[in-house]
Structures are given as structure tokens and as C-alpha cells.
Design a protein around this motif. Sequence first.
Motif, PDB file in Angstrom:
ATOM      1  N   VAL A   1       0.699  -1.544  -0.014  1.00 26.04           N
ATOM      2  CA  VAL A   1       0.121   0.020  -0.149  1.00 26.04           C
ATOM      3  C   VAL A   1       1.266   1.142  -0.002  1.00 26.04           C
ATOM      4  O   VAL A   1       2.158   1.087   0.331  1.00 26.04           O
ATOM      5  CB  VAL A   1      -0.943   0.069   1.339  1.00 26.04           C
ATOM      6  N   GLY A   2       0.270   2.087  -0.908  1.00 23.19           N
ATOM      7  CA  GLY A   2       1.802   3.568  -0.806  1.00 23.19           C
ATOM      8  C   GLY A   2       0.473   4.548  -0.552  1.00 23.19           C
ATOM      9  O   GLY A   2      -0.770   4.501  -1.504  1.00 23.19           O
ATOM     10  N   ILE A   3       1.228   5.496  -0.055  1.00 25.58           N
ATOM     11  CA  ILE A   3       0.896   7.262  -1.096  1.00 25.58           C
ATOM     12  C   ILE A   3       2.288   7.850  -1.388  1.00 25.58           C
ATOM     13  O   ILE A   3       3.286   8.175  -1.686  1.00 25.58           O
ATOM     14  CB  ILE A   3       1.090   7.297   0.519  1.00 25.58           C
TER      15      ILE A   3
ATOM     16  N   THR B   1      -6.524   4.005  -4.643  1.00 26.01           N
ATOM     17  CA  THR B   1      -7.521   4.715  -3.828  1.00 26.01           C
ATOM     18  C   THR B   1      -7.784   5.665  -3.856  1.00 26.01           C
ATOM     19  O   THR B   1      -9.154   5.656  -2.475  1.00 26.01           O
ATOM     20  CB  THR B   1      -6.947   3.115  -2.264  1.00 26.01           C
ATOM     21  N   SER B   2      -6.857   6.827  -3.704  1.00 29.08           N
ATOM     22  CA  SER B   2      -8.042   7.416  -3.195  1.00 29.08           C
ATOM     23  C   SER B   2      -6.656   8.266  -4.447  1.00 29.08           C
ATOM     24  O   SER B   2      -6.013   7.993  -5.194  1.00 29.08           O
ATOM     25  CB  SER B   2      -7.823   8.210  -1.716  1.00 29.08           C
ATOM     26  N   GLY B   3      -7.574   9.998  -5.081  1.00 24.08           N
ATOM     27  CA  GLY B   3      -6.861  10.586  -5.585  1.00 24.08           C
ATOM     28  C   GLY B   3      -7.231   9.773  -7.497  1.00 24.08           C
ATOM     29  O   GLY B   3      -8.248   9.403  -7.320  1.00 24.08           O
ATOM     30  N   GLU B   4      -5.617  10.221  -7.906  1.00 25.27           N
ATOM     31  CA  GLU B   4      -5.452   9.985  -9.393  1.00 25.27           C
ATOM     32  C   GLU B   4      -4.742   9.353  -9.535  1.00 25.27           C
ATOM     33  O   GLU B   4      -3.202  10.543  -9.423  1.00 25.27           O
ATOM     34  CB  GLU B   4      -6.985  10.618  -9.929  1.00 25.27           C
ATOM     35  N   ILE B   5      -3.538   8.553 -10.378  1.00 26.15           N
ATOM     36  CA  ILE B   5      -2.480   8.461 -10.927  1.00 26.15           C
ATOM     37  C   ILE B   5      -2.763   8.336 -12.211  1.00 26.15           C
ATOM     38  O   ILE B   5      -3.281   7.147 -12.902  1.00 26.15           O
ATOM     39  CB  ILE B   5      -2.575   6.364 -10.272  1.00 26.15           C
ATOM     40  N   SER B   6      -1.485   8.835 -12.465  1.00 27.55           N
ATOM     41  CA  SER B   6      -1.278   8.528 -14.793  1.00 27.55           C
ATOM     42  C   SER B   6      -0.478   7.446 -14.287  1.00 27.55           C
ATOM     43  O   SER B   6       0.615   7.610 -14.053  1.00 27.55           O
ATOM     44  CB  SER B   6      -0.961  10.151 -15.314  1.00 27.55           C
ATOM     45  N   VAL B   7      -0.693   6.796 -15.622  1.00 29.05           N
ATOM     46  CA  VAL B   7       0.399   5.781 -15.819  1.00 29.05           C
ATOM     47  C   VAL B   7       0.823   5.454 -17.083  1.00 29.05           C
ATOM     48  O   VAL B   7       0.261   5.983 -17.949  1.00 29.05           O
ATOM     49  CB  VAL B   7      -0.002   4.296 -15.153  1.00 29.05           C
ATOM     50  N   LYS B   8       2.126   5.737 -17.346  1.00 25.90           N
ATOM     51  CA  LYS B   8       2.869   5.462 -18.190  1.00 25.90           C
ATOM     52  C   LYS B   8       3.766   4.311 -19.202  1.00 25.90           C
ATOM     53  O   LYS B   8       4.986   4.143 -18.326  1.00 25.90           O
ATOM     54  CB  LYS B   8       3.435   6.600 -19.539  1.00 25.90           C
TER      55      LYS B   8
ATOM     56  N   VAL C   1       1.559  12.348 -10.510  1.00 26.97           N
ATOM     57  CA  VAL C   1       0.449  12.735  -9.706  1.00 26.97           C
ATOM     58  C   VAL C   1       0.294  14.345  -9.053  1.00 26.97           C
ATOM     59  O   VAL C   1       1.851  14.754  -9.686  1.00 26.97           O
ATOM     60  CB  VAL C   1      -0.213  11.514  -8.544  1.00 26.97           C
ATOM     61  N   GLU C   2      -1.007  14.791  -9.059  1.00 26.35           N
ATOM     62  CA  GLU C   2      -0.985  16.340  -9.644  1.00 26.35           C
ATOM     63  C   GLU C   2      -1.385  16.323  -8.557  1.00 26.35           C
ATOM     64  O   GLU C   2      -1.092  17.586  -7.623  1.00 26.35           O
ATOM     65  CB  GLU C   2      -2.452  16.415 -10.547  1.00 26.35           C
ATOM     66  N   ASN C   3      -2.587  15.659  -7.606  1.00 29.12           N
ATOM     67  CA  ASN C   3      -2.538  15.779  -5.817  1.00 29.12           C
ATOM     68  C   ASN C   3      -1.799  14.564  -4.907  1.00 29.12           C
ATOM     69  O   ASN C   3      -1.922  13.115  -5.259  1.00 29.12           O
ATOM     70  CB  ASN C   3      -4.436  16.348  -5.048  1.00 29.12           C
ATOM     71  N   VAL C   4      -1.888  14.297  -3.782  1.00 29.39           N
ATOM     72  CA  VAL C   4      -1.576  13.475  -2.696  1.00 29.39           C
ATOM     73  C   VAL C   4      -2.639  11.934  -3.660  1.00 29.39           C
ATOM     74  O   VAL C   4      -3.660  11.901  -3.840  1.00 29.39           O
ATOM     75  CB  VAL C   4      -1.282  13.753  -1.579  1.00 29.39           C
ATOM     76  N   SER C   5      -2.224  11.357  -3.619  1.00 31.47           N
ATOM     77  CA  SER C   5      -2.994   9.895  -4.312  1.00 31.47           C
ATOM     78  C   SER C   5      -2.366   8.843  -3.120  1.00 31.47           C
ATOM     79  O   SER C   5      -1.057   8.825  -3.162  1.00 31.47           O
ATOM     80  CB  SER C   5      -2.751   9.852  -5.420  1.00 31.47           C
ATOM     81  N   SER C   6      -2.625   7.913  -3.318  1.00 28.65           N
ATOM     82  CA  SER C   6      -2.808   6.404  -2.928  1.00 28.65           C
ATOM     83  C   SER C   6      -2.992   5.060  -3.879  1.00 28.65           C
ATOM     84  O   SER C   6      -3.790   5.089  -4.619  1.00 28.65           O
ATOM     85  CB  SER C   6      -3.356   6.251  -1.704  1.00 28.65           C
ATOM     86  N   TYR C   7      -2.419   3.624  -3.477  1.00 23.59           N
ATOM     87  CA  TYR C   7      -2.465   2.747  -3.920  1.00 23.59           C
ATOM     88  C   TYR C   7      -2.427   1.654  -3.568  1.00 23.59           C
ATOM     89  O   TYR C   7      -2.410   1.735  -2.044  1.00 23.59           O
ATOM     90  CB  TYR C   7      -1.813   2.801  -4.955  1.00 23.59           C
ATOM     91  N   ILE C   8      -3.299   0.550  -3.522  1.00 22.47           N
ATOM     92  CA  ILE C   8      -2.765  -1.118  -3.353  1.00 22.47           C
ATOM     93  C   ILE C   8      -2.494  -1.584  -4.917  1.00 22.47           C
ATOM     94  O   ILE C   8      -2.682  -1.793  -5.742  1.00 22.47           O
ATOM     95  CB  ILE C   8      -3.627  -1.508  -2.676  1.00 22.47           C
ATOM     96  N   CYS C   9      -1.423  -2.618  -4.319  1.00 23.25           N
ATOM     97  CA  CYS C   9      -1.119  -3.161  -5.437  1.00 23.25           C
ATOM     98  C   CYS C   9      -0.515  -4.822  -4.966  1.00 23.25           C
ATOM     99  O   CYS C   9       0.089  -4.781  -3.561  1.00 23.25           O
ATOM    100  CB  CYS C   9       1.000  -2.206  -6.231  1.00 23.25           C
ATOM    101  N   HIS C  10      -0.629  -5.749  -6.134  1.00 24.24           N
ATOM    102  CA  HIS C  10      -0.429  -7.062  -5.791  1.00 24.24           C
ATOM    103  C   HIS C  10       0.119  -7.373  -7.058  1.00 24.24           C
ATOM    104  O   HIS C  10       0.143  -6.632  -7.831  1.00 24.24           O
ATOM    105  CB  HIS C  10      -1.832  -8.146  -5.813  1.00 24.24           C
ATOM    106  N   TYR C  11       1.043  -7.819  -6.401  1.00 21.24           N
ATOM    107  CA  TYR C  11       2.468  -8.275  -7.317  1.00 21.24           C
ATOM    108  C   TYR C  11       1.620 -10.052  -7.826  1.00 21.24           C
ATOM    109  O   TYR C  11       1.288 -11.320  -6.730  1.00 21.24           O
ATOM    110  CB  TYR C  11       3.693  -8.057  -6.990  1.00 21.24           C
ATOM    111  N   GLU C  12       2.285 -10.425  -9.017  1.00 20.88           N
ATOM    112  CA  GLU C  12       1.796 -12.150  -9.237  1.00 20.88           C
ATOM    113  C   GLU C  12       3.465 -12.638  -9.744  1.00 20.88           C
ATOM    114  O   GLU C  12       4.326 -11.905 -10.467  1.00 20.88           O
ATOM    115  CB  GLU C  12       0.721 -12.244 -10.256  1.00 20.88           C
TER     116      GLU C  12
END
Length: 93
Positions: A26-28, A47-54, A82-93
Motif C-alpha cells: 500500500v502506498g502514497i 484507492t484515493s486521488g488519481e494516478i496517471s501511468v505510462k 500525480v497532481e495531488n496526493v494519491s494512494s494505491y494498493i498493489c498486488h504482485y504476481e
Amino acid sequence: MYEVRKYHGDRVMSLTYDDDDRSFSVGILAPGEYEFGSIRKEIFKVTSGEISVKVDAEEDWVSFAANETFTVPEYKNFSLRVENVSSYICHYE
């Protein structure tokens, strides 16, 4: 089993759990643009905010809002923005 990880001058932080059965973090992210590399397939849920990925050399950024998911294949470089503080959960396979 648990490990706190800090990246990019402490602007990205995660708490990672890893055992024989599962691995996730889990990260910020503070506002900014960050580059990472994957070793395993990574499945992110915002989980909150918005994350752009490339991923790798793709030309376009793709944005994901809270409760949306994106996947980074194994052995790929990828950038997060990210434009504003954002958070995520990431599962590794």
C-alpha cells in the motif's frame, strides 16, 4: 515480512507485505512524476486521488481514478504521475 520503502526523496512511500503465498503493498504518492521498474506483474488499484501511468515507451499517459485498476507487466519500466496526493494498493504476481 513487512518492509517500509521510500523512493524519490521520500515523496513515494509504501508498506510492503511479502510471504510465500502473497505479496502486496500500500502506498502514497506526493504530487510529481516518478519512474519505476517491475520485476513481477503488478496490479494497482487506486484507492484515493488519481494516478496517471505510462508503461515503457508508450506515447500516451492513461489516468486512473479511485477504485480503478491498471496492470504493469513484468520486466517493464513505467512512470507514474500525480497532481495531488494519491494512494494505491498493489498486488504482485
